[in-house]
Motif scaffolding. Structure first.
Motif, PDB file in Angstrom:
ATOM      1  N   LEU A 114      46.978  78.392  23.308  1.00  0.00           N
ATOM      2  CA  LEU A 114      48.168  78.087  22.409  1.00  0.00           C
ATOM      3  C   LEU A 114      48.204  78.447  20.964  1.00  0.00           C
ATOM      4  O   LEU A 114      49.114  78.103  20.300  1.00  0.00           O
ATOM      5  CB  LEU A 114      47.812  76.512  22.451  1.00  0.00           C
ATOM      6  CG  LEU A 114      48.088  75.820  23.944  1.00  0.00           C
ATOM      7  CD1 LEU A 114      48.041  74.293  23.830  1.00  0.00           C
ATOM      8  CD2 LEU A 114      49.336  76.340  24.756  1.00  0.00           C
ATOM      9  N   GLY A 115      47.305  79.228  20.761  1.00  0.00           N
ATOM     10  CA  GLY A 115      47.236  79.993  19.252  1.00  0.00           C
ATOM     11  C   GLY A 115      46.726  79.091  18.363  1.00  0.00           C
ATOM     12  O   GLY A 115      46.958  78.870  17.193  1.00  0.00           O
TER      13      GLY A 115
ATOM     14  N   ASN B  75      42.564  83.568  23.836  1.00  0.00           N
ATOM     15  CA  ASN B  75      43.271  83.890  22.541  1.00  0.00           C
ATOM     16  C   ASN B  75      44.047  85.115  22.502  1.00  0.00           C
ATOM     17  O   ASN B  75      44.984  85.227  21.951  1.00  0.00           O
ATOM     18  CB  ASN B  75      42.000  84.035  21.551  1.00  0.00           C
ATOM     19  CG  ASN B  75      41.147  82.817  21.050  1.00  0.00           C
ATOM     20  OD1 ASN B  75      41.875  81.786  21.265  1.00  0.00           O
ATOM     21  ND2 ASN B  75      40.003  82.833  20.818  1.00  0.00           N
ATOM     22  N   LEU B  76      43.787  86.104  23.243  1.00  0.00           N
ATOM     23  CA  LEU B  76      44.651  87.468  23.479  1.00  0.00           C
ATOM     24  C   LEU B  76      45.829  87.000  24.194  1.00  0.00           C
ATOM     25  O   LEU B  76      46.816  87.707  23.826  1.00  0.00           O
ATOM     26  CB  LEU B  76      43.773  88.436  24.117  1.00  0.00           C
ATOM     27  CG  LEU B  76      44.183  89.872  24.122  1.00  0.00           C
ATOM     28  CD1 LEU B  76      44.223  90.551  22.848  1.00  0.00           C
ATOM     29  CD2 LEU B  76      43.506  90.758  25.449  1.00  0.00           C
ATOM     30  N   ALA B  77      45.671  86.198  24.903  1.00  0.00           N
ATOM     31  CA  ALA B  77      47.016  85.854  25.733  1.00  0.00           C
ATOM     32  C   ALA B  77      47.750  85.157  24.568  1.00  0.00           C
ATOM     33  O   ALA B  77      49.118  85.173  24.794  1.00  0.00           O
ATOM     34  CB  ALA B  77      46.665  84.836  26.581  1.00  0.00           C
ATOM     35  N   GLY B  78      47.343  84.087  23.712  1.00  0.00           N
ATOM     36  CA  GLY B  78      48.195  83.450  22.666  1.00  0.00           C
ATOM     37  C   GLY B  78      48.813  84.672  21.764  1.00  0.00           C
ATOM     38  O   GLY B  78      49.850  84.329  21.314  1.00  0.00           O
ATOM     39  N   THR B  79      47.869  85.419  21.399  1.00  0.00           N
ATOM     40  CA  THR B  79      48.481  86.549  20.522  1.00  0.00           C
ATOM     41  C   THR B  79      49.598  87.391  21.079  1.00  0.00           C
ATOM     42  O   THR B  79      50.573  87.550  20.352  1.00  0.00           O
ATOM     43  CB  THR B  79      47.243  87.494  20.291  1.00  0.00           C
ATOM     44  OG1 THR B  79      46.335  86.842  19.438  1.00  0.00           O
ATOM     45  CG2 THR B  79      47.913  88.675  19.377  1.00  0.00           C
ATOM     46  N   GLN B  80      49.518  87.771  22.640  1.00  0.00           N
ATOM     47  CA  GLN B  80      50.592  88.703  23.106  1.00  0.00           C
ATOM     48  C   GLN B  80      51.884  87.626  23.080  1.00  0.00           C
ATOM     49  O   GLN B  80      52.945  88.226  22.716  1.00  0.00           O
ATOM     50  CB  GLN B  80      50.084  88.873  24.598  1.00  0.00           C
ATOM     51  CG  GLN B  80      49.289  89.887  24.765  1.00  0.00           C
ATOM     52  CD  GLN B  80      49.263  90.241  26.315  1.00  0.00           C
ATOM     53  OE1 GLN B  80      48.573  89.579  26.892  1.00  0.00           O
ATOM     54  NE2 GLN B  80      49.521  91.235  26.766  1.00  0.00           N
ATOM     55  N   GLU B  81      51.812  86.363  23.329  1.00  0.00           N
ATOM     56  CA  GLU B  81      52.908  85.615  23.385  1.00  0.00           C
ATOM     57  C   GLU B  81      53.630  85.541  22.149  1.00  0.00           C
ATOM     58  O   GLU B  81      54.812  85.629  22.029  1.00  0.00           O
ATOM     59  CB  GLU B  81      52.580  83.872  23.698  1.00  0.00           C
ATOM     60  CG  GLU B  81      53.629  83.104  23.806  1.00  0.00           C
ATOM     61  CD  GLU B  81      54.548  83.464  24.923  1.00  0.00           C
ATOM     62  OE1 GLU B  81      55.743  82.873  24.816  1.00  0.00           O
ATOM     63  OE2 GLU B  81      54.287  83.942  26.253  1.00  0.00           O
TER      64      GLU B  81
END
Length: 706
Positions: A511-512, A622-628
Motif C-alpha cells: 500500500l506504499g 514494496n515494488l508492487a506499490g511503487t508500480q501502482e
C-alpha cells in the motif's frame, strides 16, 4: 553598503595585519643584519604570493560562472565550508603560534641567507601566500553571499589599507597597540562571521540537492519583519542571518558558534601565546634594558649571517638578468590562471541583475543572446518569493529559484535558445506577476531548449484520488486478513498464523507505507524496535514485526494474543481514518522514490527480519506499490520526459526478476543467505532504479508558476 562590506573589512584587516606582521619581521631581520640589498628578494616573494592569490580568485569566479545552476550551488556551498575551515584554523593558529612567530621567522631568514636568493624568496612567498589564499577564498565567498561585489571588495580594500598603515606604524615604533587584544577581538568577530558563512553554505548545498531538508524551515519571519529594513539588512549582511532559515542552517550555525567560540574563549582564558611584537629596524635605538652581552651576541650573529651571504651568494650567473626570477614568479600564476580560463567553455554570457518583486518583476531583463546565461536574481520586495524563467505561452519552466528571501541575490543559470522568455515572480501570500516577454531568434548551436511543463495541484488531483481509492480497497482487504491472523493466534494455530502473517504483512507493504504515509498508526502497525529501551521486549514494540518475532521465536499463544488484538484494532482504525486523512498532493511524486528508499535501507539489509526470513517478500510488495504509483503518474511523466517511464519500467522488471529468483518451493530465501553475487546484483539493480526514479519529484513538483 556597510553591512555587506563589514565581513570583508574584518577579514582584510585581520589577514592583512597577520601578513603585514610577517613581512615586517622578515624586513626587520634583514635590516638588523645589514642586508638591505636582499630586501628585493622579500618583495619578490610577496608579489608572487599576491599574484597567486588574485589568480586563485579569478579562477574561482570564472569556474563558478560556467557551471549549471545546481552545480553552482554545490560549488559555492563546498567552498563556503572550506572557507569556514580555513578561517577557523587561521584564528586558532595565530592564537597558538603568535608567541614564537618572530623567533621562528628569524631562524628561517638566517637559514635562507646562508643558502641564497631562492630560499629567501620562497620563505617570504610561503609566509604570505597562506594569508593571501585564505583571503581570496573568504572574499569570494562573501561576494557570492552578498550577491554583488562592490561592498565586499570595498570593505576588503579598506581593511587591507588600514592593516598596512598599522604594520608600518608598528614597524617604525610610531604606534603602540595591544596586539593580543586585537587578535582576540577580531578572532571572535571572524568566528561569528564564519558561522553565518557556514549557514549560507549549507543552504547552497540544500539547494543543489546534495543535502536534504531544503523545504524544512526553522522559522519564516517574512510576514512579521520587513526584510528590506535597515536593521534586517544589517543583520543579514554582517551575520548572514535571514528572515527565513532552514532547520539545518540554524543547527549548523548554533552548533558551530557554540563549539568554536567556547574553544576560542577557553584558549584565551588559558593564556595561549600573545602575538609577537615587530622587531625594530637597525636605525632604531636598542632597548635600554638590553645588556651589553646581549647586544654583543646579536652583533656576532648578524655579522655571521652577513658573512654567510658574502660567502655563498656568489656572482650573478651569466646570461640571467636579475629581473628574470621576480618576473617569472609573478607571471607564472597569472599565466596559469589565464590558461585555465582560456581552455574553459567561455560561451557563457556575463551576469545580468534581474529584479524580483510584485511591482518590478523582471526589471533589468533585456533580450539575451542564445547560450548559457547567468542571471543574478535580486529580491527587492518584502516577501519571500519563488521566481521562474518561463515560456509565457505554455508556462514551461526553463529555470527556477525557490525561497528567495527579501534583500538577497542568488544566481540562476539557464540555457537560452530560440523562443519567447519571461520572468514570473510568485511572492509568498501574494499573486503571481509575469514580466513582459522577449523573443530570442537565431540560436546557432542552441536552437531549442528543453523546458519542464509545470504541474499544478489540479494535475495531481486525478492520480491522488486514484491512489486513495487503491489504498482504501487495499485496507479493506487488510482488515479481513488481520482479523483472520487474530483468530489464528487466539485458537493457538501458530502454523497457520505464520502463513497468514506473511499474507497480511505483504498486503500492508504493497500500500506504499513509507515516510509516515499513515501518520502515527504506521509506527504501531509496522514499527521497528530500533531506539526502544528493551528492543524486542519493549512494551512499545507492537504490530506486524512484534508478532513476527513471537511467531518465529516460539512464544506461546497467551503472549501473542494481546499483540494480535492490538494489531487488528490499529488496522481497523487506519481503514476508518484514512478516507478523511489530509494528503498533500505534492507528496505523491515523492512516494514512488521513498518506498524503494525504505526497501533498500531496511528490507535488503535484513534490518527488519524478526525471524521469518521474508524480507524479500516485503521488498516484492514494496515494488508492487511503487508500480501502482508509477501507473497513476505515467500520463504526467510521458508529457514531461517520454524516455523516463520506459527506463523505469526496465528497472522495475530487473529488480522484480531478481526478487522472484529468491522465491522457491521451500519459500523465500533470507537476505543473509543469498549468494554474494545475487545479493550484489539485487542491491545494484535497486540502487539504479532509485537513480532512475530520482527525477520524478522534480518533474512533477507543484510550481506556483503554473
Amino acid at each position: 553598503m556597510w553591512d555587506e562590506a563589514f565581513p570583508s573589512f574584518l577579514i582584510g584587516l585581520r589577514e592583512g595585519l597577520e601578513a603585514g606582521l610577517i613581512v615586517s619581521i622578515l624586513v626587520a631581520t634583514l635590516v638588523r643584519a645589514g642586508q638591505k640589498a636582499r630586501l628585493p628578494q622579500v618583495w619578490t616573494g610577496v608579489a608572487a604570493a599576491l599574484a597567486l592569490s588574485l589568480s586563485f580568485g579569478a579562477v574561482l569566479t570564472f569556474t563558478a560562472a560556467n557551471l549549471s545552476g545546481h552545480a553552482q550551488e554545490a560549488f559555492g556551498g563546498v567552498l563556503s565550508l572550506i572557507a569556514v575551515g580555513f578561517v577557523t584554523a587561521m584564528v586558532f593558529w595565530m592564537r597558538r603560534s603568535a608567541r614564537t612567530l618572530s623567533a621562528d621567522l628569524k631562524e628561517k631568514v638566517q637559514a635562507s641567507l646562508a643558502v641564497g636568493a631562492g630560499a629567501l624568496v620562497l620563505t617570504s612567498f610561503l609566509a604570505v601566500a597562506r594569508e593571501g589564499l585564505e583571503t581570496s577564498l573568504f572574499l569570494w565567498t562573501n561576494v557570492r553571499t552578498a550577491g554583488e561585489s562592490t561592498g565586499p571588495l570595498l570593505g576588503a580594500a579598506v581593511g587591507l589599507v588600514l592593516s598596512t598603515v598599522l604594520c608600518w606604524g608598528l614597524y617604525r615604533r610610531a604606534l603602540k597597540m595591544n596586539l593580543t587584544r586585537f587578535f582576540t577581538i577580531t578572532g571572535a568577530g571572524l568566528i561569528v562571521v564564519a558561522a553565518g558563512v557556514l549557514g549560507y553554505g549549507l543552504r547552497d548545498l540544500q539547494e543543489s540537492g546534495l543535502l536534504g531538508g531544503g523545504g524544512t524551515y526553522a522559522f519564516d519571519l517574512s510576514g512579521h519583519l520587513d526584510a528590506s529594513s535597515w536593521y534586517a539588512t544589517l543583520v543579514q549582511g554582517t551575520l548572514n542571518l535571514t528572515v527565513t532559515m532552514t532547520v539545518l542552517q540554524v543547527v549548523g550555525y548554533v552548533a558551530y558558534l557554540g563549539v568554536v567560540m567556547t574553544m576560542f574563549i577557553e584558549g584565551v582564558r588559558g593564556g595561549a601565546g600573545a602575538p609577537a611584537s615587530v622587531p625594530a629596524p637597525a636605525s632604531a635605538p636598542a632597548s635600554a634594558s638590553a645588556s651589553a652581552s646581549e647586544k654583543g651576541e646579536a652583533a656576532k650573529g648578524e655579522a655571521g649571517a652577513a658573512g654567510a651571504v658574502v660567502e655563498d651568494a656568489g656572482p650573478v650567473r651569466a646570461g640571467r638578468p636579475r629581473w628574470v626570477l621576480p618576473t617569472a614568479l609573478v607571471a607564472v600564476p597569472v599565466v596559469a590562471a589565464g590558461a585555465v580560463i582560456a581552455v574553459s567553455d567561455g560561451k557563457q554570457e556575463s551576469s545580468a541583475t534581474v529584479t524580483v518583486s510584485e511591482r518590478d518583476c523582471g526589471k533589468g531583463f533585456g533580450t539575451p543572446r542564445p547560450g548559457q546565461q547567468v542571471f543574478q536574481m535580486h529580491n527587492t520586495g518584502d516577501k519571500v518569493s519563488e521566481v521562474y524563467l518561463v515560456d509565457p505561452g505554455s508556462g514551461a519552466v526553463y529555470g527556477e529559484i525557490e525561497g528567495l528571501a527579501p534583500g538577497t541575490t542568488r544566481a540562476l543559470t539557464a540555457t537560452i535558445g530560440s523562443g519567447d522568455y519571461a520572468w514570473r515572480c510568485v511572492p509568498t501570500g501574494g499573486s503571481a506577476v509575469t514580466s513582459a516577454a522577449v523573443r530570442v531568434t537565431g540560436g546557432g548551436e542552441v536552437k531549442t531548449v528543453k523546458a519542464v511543463k509545470p504541474v499544478s495541484e489540479d494535475d495531481l488531483k486525478g492520480p491522488l484520488d486514484s491512489y486513495k481509492e487503491y489504498v482504501n480497497q487495499g485496507l479493506a482487504t487488510l482488515v479481513a486478513q488481520t482479523r483472520k491472523l487474530h483468530d489464528d493466534v487466539h485458537s493457538g494455530d501458530l502454523a497457520t498464523a505464520r502463513a497468514d502473517w506473511l499474507t497480511a504483512h505483504t498486503q500492508y507493504a504493497s500500500l506504499g507505507a513509507a515516510y509516515g504515509t499513515f501518520a502515527d498508526l504506521d509506527g504501531k502497525i509496522d514499527g521497528r524496535p530500533d531506539g526502544l529501551a528493551d528492543k524486542v521486549r519493549d512494551s512499545g514494540f507492537t504490530g506486524f514485526l512484534r508478532l513476527e518475532y513471537g511467531l518465529w521465536h516460539d512464544q506461546p499463544p497467551a503472549d501473542l494474543t494481546p499483540v494480535a488484538d492490538e494489531l487488528a484494532q490499529n488496522v481497523a482504525k487506519l481503514a476508518q481514518d484514512f478516507p478523511g486523512q489530509d494528503f498533500d498532493p505534492a507528496d505523491l511524486p515523492l512516494r514512488a522514490h521513498e518506498i524503494l528508499e525504505n526497501t533498500l535501507q531496511f528490507e535488503l539489509t535484513g534490518d527488519t527480519d524478526m525471524g521469518s526470513g521474508t524480507n524479500l517478500a516485503t521488498a516484492q510488495a514494496n515494488l508492487a506499490g511503487t508500480q501502482e504509483l508509477l501507473t497513476l503518474l505515467r500520463p504526467l511523466l510521458d508529457e514531461r520526459d517520454p524516455q523516463l517511464p520506459a527506463r523505469v519500467d526496465a528497472g522495475v522488471k530487473r529488480v522484480g526478476d531478481l526478487l522472484a529468483a529468491a522465491h522457491g518451493p521451500e519459500g523465500w530465501t533470507p537476505v543473509d543467505r543469498l549468494p554474494a553475487d545475487a545479493r550484489r546484483k539485487l542491491n545494484g539493480a535497486t540502487g539504479q532504479l532509485l537513480e532512475d526514479l530520482a527525477p520524478v519529484p522534480a518533474l512533477l513538483e507543484i510550481r506556483k508558476a503554473a
